[in-house]
Structure formats: C-alpha cells, structure tokens
Design an enzyme around this catalytic site. Sequence first.
Site, PDB file in Angstrom:
ATOM      1  N   GLU A  55       0.836  -1.173  -0.059  1.00  0.00           N
ATOM      2  CA  GLU A  55       0.028   0.042  -0.090  1.00  0.00           C
ATOM      3  C   GLU A  55       0.707   1.136  -0.012  1.00  0.00           C
ATOM      4  O   GLU A  55       1.787   1.429   0.892  1.00  0.00           O
ATOM      5  CB  GLU A  55      -1.021  -0.099   1.441  1.00  0.00           C
ATOM      6  CG  GLU A  55      -1.876   1.195   1.473  1.00  0.00           C
ATOM      7  CD  GLU A  55      -2.803   1.192   2.496  1.00  0.00           C
ATOM      8  OE1 GLU A  55      -3.493   2.047   2.604  1.00  0.00           O
ATOM      9  OE2 GLU A  55      -2.491   0.324   3.345  1.00  0.00           O
ATOM     10  N   ASP A  66      -6.148   8.917   9.713  1.00  0.00           N
ATOM     11  CA  ASP A  66      -5.090   8.639  10.383  1.00  0.00           C
ATOM     12  C   ASP A  66      -4.642   9.072  11.502  1.00  0.00           C
ATOM     13  O   ASP A  66      -4.762  10.074  11.761  1.00  0.00           O
ATOM     14  CB  ASP A  66      -3.861   8.871   9.156  1.00  0.00           C
ATOM     15  CG  ASP A  66      -3.991   8.157   7.800  1.00  0.00           C
ATOM     16  OD1 ASP A  66      -4.231   6.801   7.884  1.00  0.00           O
ATOM     17  OD2 ASP A  66      -4.426   8.666   6.767  1.00  0.00           O
TER      18      ASP A  66
END
Length: 272
Positions: A55, A66
């Site tokens: 990724e 995040d």
Amino acid sequence: MTEPTTLAAGAVELHLRARRDAGRGLLMPYLTGGVTPGWTDHLRAFAAAGADAIEIGLPFSDPTLDGVTIQQSSEVALARGASTRRILAGLSGLPDLGVPLVASTYYNLVLHDGPEAFCAALRRAGVDGLIVADLPVHEADELAEVAAGAGVELVLLASPVTPQDRLAEIAARSRGFVYAVSLMGTTGERAALAASAAELTGRIRQVTDRPVLLGFGISTPDQAREARRHADGVVVGAAVMRRVRDGAGPDDLRAYLTTLRQALDQECDPPP
C-alpha cells in the site's frame, strides 16, 4: 448472498486469492509515498520480506482517518514536495516487484484531477488497486465505474459499526479485497488487537469469499498471528512509518516485516 458477476476479479484479487487459497497469511505493509529521498527502496525491501501486496499512501493535508504517525509522515512528504504526480512518477520507474501495488488516499485528491484522469494515471504507473479512506459505499458509484474501466480495483472499508446490510453491500462491491478496520478510531500502534476485530471479520465472512485484510493497530508478530486467526491477513502501516520516521532504512524494514511474515506463516487456526 449472491455477488455481482459483471466484473471479473482483477490482478489484486486474483493474486491474493491464489496465495490465500495456498494457505498463506497475507501481508500488506504501507508506506507514505515521498516520505524520504529513497522511498522506493523501501518498497523493494517490502517485497523482499514477503509482502503479498504493498500500500502506497498519497499524502493529503487533512488525513482524518490517520493517527499521529501517518499524519506526521504525510506532513513530511508534503514538505519535501511530494505530490500525486511525483509519487506516481517514482512508481513508474520501479521494476516489477512481483506483488500488486495499491494506492491509498482521500477523495479530495481524486476530485482534484477528476476520477478519469486520476485512475488513468494510477494505471500508467503500475498501480493495481485504490483505497479511498473517506469514500462511503453509497457514494462510490462513479469512482467504482471509472476505476474498473481503467483496470484499477477499488477497495472498500468496513468498520465494527457497519450495519450488516451495509456490510453485505461493501463486501459485494469491493474489489481486490475487503479492508476490515479493526476498531473505531484512527490508525496507530496499540498494545493489543482490538476485540472488535474478530466479530467484524466474522460478519464479513458471512457475506463474501473475497479476501479480508485486517488493519488499524497491528504492529507486532503476536498481533499478526492473532489477526490471522480471524482474517486472511493484515495491513501494517503506523508501525512501519514510525520506524521510517526514526531513521530505519530498507534493511531495517525488511528485518521487521520478516518477523511479521514468519508469524503469519506459523501454523494457526485458519479463518473459517
């Protein structure tokens, strides 16, 4: 349930299915693109350590899902001049790593160039899949169609609070794999695998045979081994990026990921 048959499995799903069906626990490490001058060397190290997919985060200024580690990594990459165009140019120069590349970002970056141009650029750079963290399934129609037309598999996310009917829709419409978010919160290292992980992956398995990767909070071999008991494999992001931020080079990352690879390879009760 019966899944749609209009779209055949693409490179990501075929690759992950084949490895899963051979009894392998799947490992997908994450790296923020452009975070260091030699960031693509880290991707080679990931493949050498036994990653099954990789990724690559396309940094965004407001990464709401995040945690601190990846937020800071995005800030560092942006301060270094990283952009979607430059990151994809870096990927274009890579030799074939032998595993699928999956880009991840937020929908604002997709809209910046438009879905058609964005997905076409991903494919030209050799990217096989796309995760858009803030794209709900009920708003995914346009991007899903455009991505499929470009040969890019759009991966959808499921969380512990996703209702079962919505979960079935996500599982049916996701391509490549289903990204199971282990807990309600942001990415980041945690002391233990969230208790909600087992329940979520169990519910996903009721509605699809597509590979299921578990992410958010997985950082140790023990956590990877435990996750493997419920899911087909793991996504490891914050733990990798903390090491990068602390100065880890490709060899260091390879050694760390090898410990996770070994944990996933150890015999355990496979997912039902």
